[in-house]
Design a protein around this motif. Structure first.
Motif, PDB file in Angstrom:
ATOM      1  N   ARG A 166       0.787  -1.093   0.028  1.00  0.00           N
ATOM      2  CA  ARG A 166       0.027   0.044   0.111  1.00  0.00           C
ATOM      3  C   ARG A 166       0.732   1.379   0.021  1.00  0.00           C
ATOM      4  N   ASP A 167       2.063   1.261   0.500  1.00  0.00           N
ATOM      5  CA  ASP A 167       2.927   2.340   0.532  1.00  0.00           C
ATOM      6  C   ASP A 167       3.705   2.476  -1.146  1.00  0.00           C
ATOM      7  N   THR A 168       3.113   2.624  -2.020  1.00  0.00           N
ATOM      8  CA  THR A 168       3.484   2.701  -3.293  1.00  0.00           C
ATOM      9  C   THR A 168       4.818   3.833  -3.590  1.00  0.00           C
ATOM     10  N   THR A 169       4.870   4.717  -2.514  1.00  0.00           N
ATOM     11  CA  THR A 169       5.872   5.936  -2.621  1.00  0.00           C
ATOM     12  C   THR A 169       6.904   5.496  -1.583  1.00  0.00           C
ATOM     13  N   MET A 170       7.024   4.639  -1.110  1.00  0.00           N
ATOM     14  CA  MET A 170       7.903   4.138  -0.233  1.00  0.00           C
ATOM     15  C   MET A 170       8.031   5.370   0.930  1.00  0.00           C
ATOM     16  N   SER A 171       7.094   5.823   1.337  1.00  0.00           N
ATOM     17  CA  SER A 171       7.506   7.141   2.343  1.00  0.00           C
ATOM     18  C   SER A 171       7.039   6.532   3.774  1.00  0.00           C
TER      19      SER A 171
END
Length: 190
Positions: A166-171
């Motif tokens: 779910r953390d597609t931006t790796m933030s």
């Protein structure tokens, strides 16, 4: 078509020319655990085969979670290939556990657990580690036996994998709907 045939077709579809090689020792152990000779292992069969360092059997929930982690067809069982993957994880978890069970008591406490998690790539706070100890210590001793350590690791890995999807931006942040959150809580409940 049998499960092994389906698995082989899946491997061909994924670009593999043949199934992965099975370690003969793993195959022998699989056959000894597969007491009903079905070619698949249930959580109950796995539980009968695993013991903690204090010779107690692994708890039901740990075995169920381990089977669930590798049960790719959602049958509630694992085949030889899935078992081999599980076996490698068990060995890694046991090595990590043994490395941090410095006094060889058969259990690890919070600070040791935090170091173990850090070794495994999980940067979690001491407060989170204490929550894990409280949640997974079924005897109130403020420490985890091997099976409870593995149960915590399975939960941590499963939740981390779900978070990363779910953390597609790796933030390090995700936005979840209430239903998605509840689904995660139910799917990965220890």
């Amino acid at each position: 078509m049998g499960n092994n045939c389906i698995y082989f077709v899946l491997l061909l579809t994924l670009g593999y020319s043949q199934p992965p090689t099975i370690d003969p020792q793993v195959q022998q152990w699989f056959m000894s655990v597969d007491t009903d000779r079905s070619g698949r292992i249930t959580a109950r069969e796995l539980q009968r085969a695993l013991v903690n360092t204090n010779w107690t059997q692994f708890n039901d929930e740990t075995c169920r979670l381990m089977i669930g982690m590798f049960d790719k067809d959602f049958s509630g069982t694992i085949d030889l290939y899935e078992f081999q993957a599980l076996w490698h994880y068990i060995q890694q978890w046991k090595q990590t556990f043994d490395r941090y069970d410095i006094n060889r008591s058969g259990s690890i406490e919070g600070p040791e657990l935090q170091q173990a998690f850090m070794t495994m790539g999980y940067n979690v706070s001491p407060q989170f580690v204490q929550t894990i100890v409280i949640k997974f210590d079924h005897f109130g001793r403020r420490c985890l036996t091997l099976d409870n350590f593995i149960q915590a690791c399975v939960m941590l890995k499963s939740l981390t994998d779900a978070f990363r999807q779910r953390d597609t931006t790796m933030s390090g942040y995700v936005r979840l709907s209430y239903e998605d959150f509840m689904s995660l809580a139910v799917l990965y409940k220890p």
